[in-house]
Each structure stands twice: as C-alpha cells, then as structure tokens.
Design a protein around this motif. Structure first.
Motif, PDB file in Angstrom:
ATOM      1  N   TYR A 334       0.853  -1.188   0.000  1.00  0.00           N
ATOM      2  CA  TYR A 334       0.000   0.000   0.000  1.00  0.00           C
ATOM      3  C   TYR A 334       0.889   1.238   0.000  1.00  0.00           C
ATOM      4  O   TYR A 334       1.846   1.324   0.773  1.00  0.00           O
ATOM      5  CB  TYR A 334      -0.890   0.017   1.241  1.00  0.00           C
ATOM      6  CG  TYR A 334      -1.928  -1.089   1.282  1.00  0.00           C
ATOM      7  CD1 TYR A 334      -3.189  -0.889   0.737  1.00  0.00           C
ATOM      8  CD2 TYR A 334      -1.641  -2.325   1.853  1.00  0.00           C
ATOM      9  CE1 TYR A 334      -4.151  -1.895   0.773  1.00  0.00           C
ATOM     10  CE2 TYR A 334      -2.590  -3.338   1.899  1.00  0.00           C
ATOM     11  CZ  TYR A 334      -3.842  -3.120   1.347  1.00  0.00           C
ATOM     12  OH  TYR A 334      -4.789  -4.109   1.387  1.00  0.00           O
ATOM     13  N   TYR A 335       0.555   2.209  -0.863  1.00  0.00           N
ATOM     14  CA  TYR A 335       1.368   3.413  -1.052  1.00  0.00           C
ATOM     15  C   TYR A 335       0.536   4.635  -0.693  1.00  0.00           C
ATOM     16  O   TYR A 335      -0.556   4.840  -1.232  1.00  0.00           O
ATOM     17  CB  TYR A 335       1.835   3.515  -2.506  1.00  0.00           C
ATOM     18  CG  TYR A 335       2.702   2.376  -2.964  1.00  0.00           C
ATOM     19  CD1 TYR A 335       4.084   2.524  -3.119  1.00  0.00           C
ATOM     20  CD2 TYR A 335       2.149   1.122  -3.240  1.00  0.00           C
ATOM     21  CE1 TYR A 335       4.882   1.467  -3.543  1.00  0.00           C
ATOM     22  CE2 TYR A 335       2.937   0.055  -3.653  1.00  0.00           C
ATOM     23  CZ  TYR A 335       4.300   0.237  -3.801  1.00  0.00           C
ATOM     24  OH  TYR A 335       5.087  -0.815  -4.205  1.00  0.00           O
ATOM     25  N   SER A 336       1.062   5.469   0.224  1.00  0.00           N
ATOM     26  CA  SER A 336       0.291   6.634   0.664  1.00  0.00           C
ATOM     27  C   SER A 336       1.185   7.664   1.338  1.00  0.00           C
ATOM     28  O   SER A 336       2.259   7.331   1.857  1.00  0.00           O
ATOM     29  CB  SER A 336      -0.806   6.196   1.641  1.00  0.00           C
ATOM     30  OG  SER A 336      -1.566   7.306   2.090  1.00  0.00           O
ATOM     31  N   PHE A 339      -0.082   7.804   6.120  1.00  0.00           N
ATOM     32  CA  PHE A 339       0.011   6.774   7.147  1.00  0.00           C
ATOM     33  C   PHE A 339       0.235   7.414   8.518  1.00  0.00           C
ATOM     34  O   PHE A 339       1.300   7.354   9.117  1.00  0.00           O
ATOM     35  CB  PHE A 339       1.127   5.785   6.809  1.00  0.00           C
ATOM     36  CG  PHE A 339       0.813   4.890   5.642  1.00  0.00           C
ATOM     37  CD1 PHE A 339      -0.438   4.307   5.507  1.00  0.00           C
ATOM     38  CD2 PHE A 339       1.769   4.620   4.669  1.00  0.00           C
ATOM     39  CE1 PHE A 339      -0.732   3.485   4.435  1.00  0.00           C
ATOM     40  CE2 PHE A 339       1.490   3.796   3.599  1.00  0.00           C
ATOM     41  CZ  PHE A 339       0.227   3.218   3.481  1.00  0.00           C
ATOM     42  N   THR A 345      -6.579   6.736   6.460  1.00  0.00           N
ATOM     43  CA  THR A 345      -6.005   5.761   7.384  1.00  0.00           C
ATOM     44  C   THR A 345      -7.040   5.306   8.406  1.00  0.00           C
ATOM     45  O   THR A 345      -7.120   4.108   8.742  1.00  0.00           O
ATOM     46  CB  THR A 345      -4.776   6.361   8.083  1.00  0.00           C
ATOM     47  OG1 THR A 345      -3.791   6.652   7.094  1.00  0.00           O
ATOM     48  CG2 THR A 345      -4.195   5.402   9.096  1.00  0.00           C
ATOM     49  N   LEU A 352      -6.378  -3.422   7.376  1.00  0.00           N
ATOM     50  CA  LEU A 352      -4.952  -3.731   7.315  1.00  0.00           C
ATOM     51  C   LEU A 352      -4.539  -4.641   8.473  1.00  0.00           C
ATOM     52  O   LEU A 352      -3.768  -5.590   8.285  1.00  0.00           O
ATOM     53  CB  LEU A 352      -4.134  -2.434   7.348  1.00  0.00           C
ATOM     54  CG  LEU A 352      -4.241  -1.520   6.135  1.00  0.00           C
ATOM     55  CD1 LEU A 352      -3.449  -0.239   6.372  1.00  0.00           C
ATOM     56  CD2 LEU A 352      -3.755  -2.219   4.873  1.00  0.00           C
ATOM     57  N   CYS A 362       1.812  -7.944   3.877  1.00  0.00           N
ATOM     58  CA  CYS A 362       1.400  -6.551   3.694  1.00  0.00           C
ATOM     59  C   CYS A 362       2.562  -5.584   3.913  1.00  0.00           C
ATOM     60  O   CYS A 362       3.206  -5.611   4.963  1.00  0.00           O
ATOM     61  CB  CYS A 362       0.288  -6.274   4.692  1.00  0.00           C
ATOM     62  SG  CYS A 362      -0.651  -4.809   4.391  1.00  0.00           S
ATOM     63  N   GLY A 364       3.926  -1.405   3.616  1.00  0.00           N
ATOM     64  CA  GLY A 364       3.515  -0.007   3.537  1.00  0.00           C
ATOM     65  C   GLY A 364       4.653   0.844   3.018  1.00  0.00           C
ATOM     66  O   GLY A 364       5.767   0.777   3.544  1.00  0.00           O
ATOM     67  N   GLY A 366       5.482   4.649   2.652  1.00  0.00           N
ATOM     68  CA  GLY A 366       5.007   5.967   3.072  1.00  0.00           C
ATOM     69  C   GLY A 366       5.841   7.086   2.489  1.00  0.00           C
ATOM     70  O   GLY A 366       7.064   7.057   2.568  1.00  0.00           O
ATOM     71  N   LEU A 379      -0.447   1.093  12.503  1.00  0.00           N
ATOM     72  CA  LEU A 379       0.034   0.718  11.170  1.00  0.00           C
ATOM     73  C   LEU A 379       1.349  -0.046  11.250  1.00  0.00           C
ATOM     74  O   LEU A 379       1.552  -1.023  10.531  1.00  0.00           O
ATOM     75  CB  LEU A 379       0.215   1.971  10.309  1.00  0.00           C
ATOM     76  CG  LEU A 379      -1.057   2.619   9.775  1.00  0.00           C
ATOM     77  CD1 LEU A 379      -0.750   4.016   9.245  1.00  0.00           C
ATOM     78  CD2 LEU A 379      -1.670   1.758   8.663  1.00  0.00           C
ATOM     79  N   PHE A 383       1.686  -3.737   9.305  1.00  0.00           N
ATOM     80  CA  PHE A 383       2.487  -4.036   8.119  1.00  0.00           C
ATOM     81  C   PHE A 383       3.562  -5.069   8.430  1.00  0.00           C
ATOM     82  O   PHE A 383       4.208  -5.038   9.480  1.00  0.00           O
ATOM     83  CB  PHE A 383       3.166  -2.758   7.590  1.00  0.00           C
ATOM     84  CG  PHE A 383       2.231  -1.791   6.930  1.00  0.00           C
ATOM     85  CD1 PHE A 383       1.378  -2.202   5.923  1.00  0.00           C
ATOM     86  CD2 PHE A 383       2.213  -0.455   7.308  1.00  0.00           C
ATOM     87  CE1 PHE A 383       0.520  -1.306   5.293  1.00  0.00           C
ATOM     88  CE2 PHE A 383       1.362   0.452   6.691  1.00  0.00           C
ATOM     89  CZ  PHE A 383       0.512   0.022   5.681  1.00  0.00           C
ATOM     90  N   PHE A 386       7.247  -1.651   6.960  1.00  0.00           N
ATOM     91  CA  PHE A 386       6.934  -0.278   6.554  1.00  0.00           C
ATOM     92  C   PHE A 386       8.217   0.405   6.103  1.00  0.00           C
ATOM     93  O   PHE A 386       9.248   0.315   6.777  1.00  0.00           O
ATOM     94  CB  PHE A 386       6.308   0.517   7.702  1.00  0.00           C
ATOM     95  CG  PHE A 386       6.046   1.954   7.347  1.00  0.00           C
ATOM     96  CD1 PHE A 386       4.956   2.308   6.574  1.00  0.00           C
ATOM     97  CD2 PHE A 386       6.925   2.962   7.744  1.00  0.00           C
ATOM     98  CE1 PHE A 386       4.727   3.629   6.219  1.00  0.00           C
ATOM     99  CE2 PHE A 386       6.702   4.279   7.391  1.00  0.00           C
ATOM    100  CZ  PHE A 386       5.606   4.607   6.629  1.00  0.00           C
TER     101      PHE A 386
END
Length: 715
Positions: A334-336, A339, A345, A352, A362, A364, A366, A379, A383, A386
């Motif tokens: 997941y790209y954002s 976070f 979120t 998640l 999973c 992440g 960020g 988070l 993950f 991350f």
C-alpha cells in the motif's frame, strides 16, 4: 531553466515538470575569440557565422542545417557540434542533442556551458544523476556560474535531495543576487521543505525582479494556499492566468481555490468554461477539482486522461516485470502519504490489521511526513514491513518495490493531496490497483484495477473507467469498528448550538458546497422554524461569504453555526448534537458520511451519476437505509423538510441506524480484509496465468466471478 509546480488541486510540494525550453547556453566567446589551431577556412567560417546568426535570431532548424554543412567538412569542429546539440534540444530532439553535446565535450571538455547544456538535456530526459554530474563539472570550471548552480539545484530537487538543492540555489544567488529564476527555484525547494512563509518571500523576490514571471505567480499562490490565505492565493493564480492564459491546468486550481472560500461569483460561466475545455481536450484542470463541479464520469475521465498524459506518462514498459512464481502469501504493498492520523487511514486501519498472514504479506510505502501518533503505531504493527520513501525518487521507489517482489501495488492517493502517480507510472508491481483515496478513474494505462461497488460504479458505466472494475459486496469503503467517540458528553450550548432547535448539519469541506445546494438549505431553514445549519468552518473567508449568502436568501446569518476542526474522537462525539446530516452534490460526503453514520446521525443524500456523487448512497444501501437516498434536488428538499417536522419518523430512522450499524458489514474491517484478499487472489492468479486484467465481482461467501464472457473463456 526554471521549474514550476503542477497547477493541481493541491499544488504538490515539488516541481514535477520542466516549463518550456531549457535555458541553453552557448559559449559566449564563440564569435569573438581568436582563431585557434585548425580554424575554419574563410568560406566555411562565413557559413558558420551565418548559422550562429540564424540561431540567435530564433531559427534553430535552419541553423542546424548549416552547422551540419560545417561538420561535413570539419567533423571535429567543437563549436558547430556544441551548437548543433543546442539546436536539437530547442527543436525537441533530446536524444540527438545529447549525442552531439557529448561528442563536443569529448573534443574539448574545458567549456563550462557545454557541460551546462548537456546537464539540461539529461535533466529533461530524466537522467538525474548524470545531469547532476554535468552541472558539477560546469561549476567546477566556472565557480560563479549562477545558472549552472540553479539548474544543479533543479537536478537535486528532482532527486528529492531538497536541502542540498536549497544550498545550490543559494550559491546561485550568491553569484547573481538579481537572478529571478533562482529566487523562484528557491521558493519551490522551500515549499518542499514545508516552509511556505519562506517560500512566499522567495517568490516575492523573484517577482520584484520580473513581474511577468507567470510560474512565480502560480507557485506564490501555492505558498499562500499552504498558509491558508486562500483569497490572496486565488488572486495570485489569477495573475498567472492573466500573464499566461493557457497556463496548463491552472484554471481548475484557481476555480477550486475560490470554491474553498465559497466565492461563487461567475461560477456558472466558469463551470461552463471548464466543461468546454475538458471536452475540447485542453489542459484546463487537474482531475480533483472536476469531481466537485461536473457530475459526468465521461468528462471526469477526459480530464484525468489529459492530466496523466501530460504529467505522468508511463515510464516502465508493460513487460518490465518477470513472470511471478506461484507463492503464498501474495505480496501486497500500500502506497500513501497519509500513514498517520488521517481520514483514509482511519477507514483502512482495521482491514490492514485483519489481513491474513497466510494469504497476504502486507507492505507499507510511506511518502508523507513522519508521524508518531496512535494511527501510525497501529500501522507499524499491521504491516509486515513499513518503508519511508519520502526522500526517494519515483524510479527508486519502483525499483525497490520490484526488488522486494511486490505482486500488487495499491495506490491509496490517486490524484489527491500529496499524491505521487509517478510511482505507478514507473511500475511498482505487475498488478497496480487504485483504491479508496480517489473517487474516480485514474485514466492511465498502468492502473490495472479500480476497487468499487455496484452503487458507486453501476456496471453500465464501466466504459467511463480506464481500469478493470473490481466489485466488492456491499460497499467498497473500508471502515474501522474500533473507532470510538469521546466519552465526555458535550452539550449543545458548549458547541454554540441552541438547545431546542432542529439542527441540520453538514461537515463537508466548503468547496463541495454549490450555490444551488446552499439555496436549498436556506429554504429549509425558512420552512423549519427556529432551525439552524451547523457547518464545518474551513476558513473565516468561507464562513463570512456563507453568512453573506444567507442574508441574500433572507436568512439571518446567526442561524449558521460554524464548527472548528477538532480531533477524531471529539468530532465523532459532536455528531450527537445534530438531528440530520444534509449531504452535498455532485460531490458527496465520503469519510465524512461514514463518520456521521457511525456516530448514529442519519444522513440524507442526492445520488448523482459519477463515483464521487454516489458514495453516500453506497453507504446507505449497505446499511439498509434506502429511504435516505434521493435523485433530485426537489426530492431532497421535501424529504429533509418531512424528517425535520416529523420527530417520530426521524427517531425511527435513528433507531434503525443504531441497530444496523453494529451488524452491517459496512463497519466490519475484518470482513473487508477477507473481501480484499479474495480480490487480490483473483488479480494475482490472472497474472500468474499470463492473462490480462479483467472485471470481477467478489461475492459475500468469499468466492468471485468474472464479469466478461471472454475473461471466463480465457480461464
């Protein structure tokens, strides 16, 4: 060469594209220096001088032909090679320009402008490290080379080495204090560093030196917007448009900024201009502002496609990924930029956390500001890994994703604030998915799927979306059942509300409020005696204009109550003080609608045509409350009036909502995790089988079905 921020709804905080032709320098002593050994014979020298004169008078194509004649006789003539490379770049032939400049430098590597020009060419071609090396060589040869220092900063900024870029701009200004472009570039770096006040000062210095610098006016508007001084921001954007009427995508940014302060003057004509421009294929608006003004999935796709083509063309070949080996779990990343404590979120957290380790591994990625809060802590535990990629380029992030073997890349930002579509253009994974953050099509050829449901995107509308649709059962929107409102009771008086009045409420952002919607609300206030309208205070300017508009409708401004922004728990709790949430159209409440419904506040919506105008309807369908969905403004007004004057009917709705929100899958993040995993497994299996993406529907029992006969036959 100077850089400009894209005129987007949010004004991303780094320059993403090169505006116009690069500043290309030839050696200033070419015509005046003494002939060196092996100088051209007189006739050829005359031909060369003719080429330079044509070049200087704005005829690079004719000049290039004459340089070629000289080179046919003297293939190692440095000046002709150098300037032919410059001409090629001016004519848009970057590949040949680079080749000729490199050939010239092989003959004579002591000429700073040649390295400078090659650096510009490599920068335009996206070869950032080689470009930086060229600028380094240029300033080593000529330490007071202001333009080379400035463009060196541009290379560093594209490499996301922002502090180093700022230092380079300062070196440029130390060489040439009246260098407007360097002040402008410096402002861009300061924006990227989150220092809008300092950026504003740099843009003002640039404009003091060059009052017609349209890019500086544009990015000055971005700095002002970041400082929440939106009226001056809109004025700055307007000045940029006056100087450059066709400024790419700025019209939509200017219009969106005015909508944020509820400046509706000329809105009908401006909206018509926006619609005409999109239909004509003009670079008139980024995609996001269009969602709030035009309820047309077809026009929204056209706007997004024009923007994506201009700003984020595919940078990775479709076959850049080797065939994946069958493996479990599937690597989903997941790209954002969000976070942390953020609306998206808050929606996604429980899903998640609930992903099955046996099915999904999973990750992440960020690229937002670092945060240490409750959401980021959850988070970190959710993950498998991350990774903070904020200082990495798009190409570096994509390369890292491929190195880690990511199977499915999920874009949680789309075209919203601080988004980075370039990551997906660079190719993070063999399967790339748009989900949750952006309520519309990305209109690219590198987003393979869009996760939706049959309410937000009816099957008959699939043709308006470039992605293959993945339909989830119920509602597409994830939610977190662990969110709890503040426990302390809050009185109406403490919130500035009358104790016994009927409270209509809308906590949507002010840019979603159109004059037609507001006029309807004013009629409701007039029809329901003593009622008030409780709105989110986005800005003092917006509040003042709304009060003025209320007065124009014959409603006392005191009947508008404005709520400040507060923390998530406190915000959820204050919904208890309202009686009915009035949604906006054509852009609905999204997370805001989930907040209201989770807090037990009934919400009335007008369902439109496009995704962004159907989200609240999707939520209400999932909760079994279809009577709160209407399709016309007239029905909306009638239903709101009926509910406001029938306490028993409204109380019944509240009771049903209180019961159904606890049992509905809408607020079950664990169920959403299972649905997403089924979707990911279907996408991954098609990839493993060498099949193209295909539309599919996830069923409530955990199975899925393909929607197109050909896709079924392929499997």
């Amino acid at each position: 060469m100077h850089r400009v921020l894209p005129a987007s709804w949010n004004g991303p905080t780094r320059p993403w594209w090169i505006s116009g032709a690069a500043v290309l320098h030839s050696r200033t002593s070419i015509l005046s220096r003494k002939p060196s050994k092996g100088a051209l014979p007189p006739a050829l020298q005359a031909r060369y001088r003719e080429a330079v004169a044509l070049h200087q008078s704005g005829h690079p194509a004719r000049a290039s032909a004459l340089y070629a004649e000289v080179l046919a006789v003297r293939p190692r003539h440095f000046d002709s090679l150098h300037l032919r490379g410059v001409a090629a770049l001016q004519l848009g032939d970057t590949e040949r320009g680079i080749q000729w400049l490199q050939a010239a430098i092989k003959i004579d590597g002591s000429v700073g402008p040649a390295h400078f020009n090659l650096g510009n060419a490599l920068l335009a071609a996206g070869q950032l490290e080689p470009a930086l090396a060229c600028f380094d060589r240029a300033v080593a040869l000529k330490p007071d080379y202001a333009q080379a220092w400035s463009n060196r900063g541009n290379a560093l900024l594209d490499l996301r080495r922002v502090s180093a870029a700022l230092d380079s701009y300062d070196r440029a200004l130390a060489c040439k204090a009246d260098y407007a472009d360097a002040w402008y570039n410096r402002g861009n770096a300061l924006l990227d560093l989150g220092r809008p006040a300092d950026a504003l000062a740099s843009f003002d210095r640039a404009l003091a030196l060059d009052a017609r610098h349209s890019q500086a006016w544009c990015n000055r508007g971005k700095a002002l917007a970041d400082l929440q001084t939106l009226v001056p921001a809109a004025e700055s954007y307007q000045r940029a448009l006056e100087l450059r009427p066709g400024y790419p995508f700025l019209f939509g940014t200017w219009l969106h900024t005015r909508m944020k302060v509820c400046d509706w003057s000329g809105l009908t004509a401006d909206t018509a201009r926006l619609q005409q421009g999109i239909a004509a294929g003009e670079a008139i608006a980024p995609p996001f502002p269009v969602l709030a003004l035009l309820d047309s999935p077809a026009l929204q796709r056209q706007a997004a496609a024009r923007y994506a083509q201009a700003r984020y063309p595919r940078a990775a070949a479709p076959d850049a990924f080797p065939a994946s080996a069958p493996a479990a779990p599937i690597k989903v990343a997941y790209y954002s930029a969000d976070f942390r404590e953020h609306a998206t979120t808050h929606l996604l957290l429980e899903a998640l956390e609930s992903h099955s380790d046996a099915r999904v591994q999973c990750y992440g990625f960020g690229f937002g500001p670092a945060a240490e809060d409750a959401a980021s802590a959850r988070l970190a535990a959710a993950f498998h890994r991350f990774i903070d990629v904020n200082t990495m380029t798009d190409q570096q992030v994509a390369a890292l994703s491929r190195e880690l073997g990511v199977d499915i890349a999920v874009d949680l930002k789309g075209y919203t604030r601080d988004s980075r579509p370039g990551l997906f253009a660079a190719g993070c994974a063999p399967v790339q998915v748009s989900y949750l953050g952006y309520p519309g099509t990305m209109a690219t050829d590198y987003h393979d799927y869009l996760i939706a449901d049959t309410v937000v995107v009816p099957p008959a509308q699939r043709g308006h979306y470039s992605e293959q649709l993945v339909y989830l059962p119920g509602c597409y929107q994830a939610n977190d059942s662990r969110r709890a409102p503040a426990v302390e009771p809050v009185s109406r008086a403490a919130l500035g509300l009358p104790e016994r009045a009927f409270v209509f409420c809308c906590f949507n952002n002010s840019y979603k409020i159109l004059p037609e919607t507001f006029a309807c609300w004013m009629r409701l206030l007039q029809a329901v005696e003593g009622s008030v309208l409780w709105l989110l205070e986005d800005s003092k300017d917006a509040s003042a204009r709304l009060c003025e508009a209320a007065l124009g409708h014959g409603v006392e401004p005191q009947r508008l109550v404005f709520a400040p922004r507060v923390g998530a728990a406190e915000h959820l709790a204050r919904h208890r003080a309202a009686d009915l949430f009035l949604d906006t159209w054509p852009c609905n409440a999204h997370t805001t609608a989930s907040d209201a419904l989770w807090a037990g506040l009934p919400l009335l919506t007008v369902m439109g045509e496009a995704f962004a105008g159907r989200v609240a309807a999707s939520l209400l369908h999932a909760l079994g409350l279809p009577e709160l969905i209407v399709t016309t403004e007239h029905a909306y007004e009638q239903r709101a009036r009926a509910l406001a004057t029938d306490p028993a009917a409204l109380a019944s709705l509240r009771e049903r909502l209180a019961e159904q929100r606890l049992s509905s899958p809408l607020f079950d993040g664990r169920a959403m995790a299972r649905n997403l995993e089924t979707a990911y497994a279907a996408m991954h299996q098609r990839r493993l089988s060498g099949l193209p993406p295909a539309a599919l529907a996830v069923e409530a029992d955990g199975s899925y079905r393909l929607l197109d006969a050909q896709a079924v036959a392929d499997e």
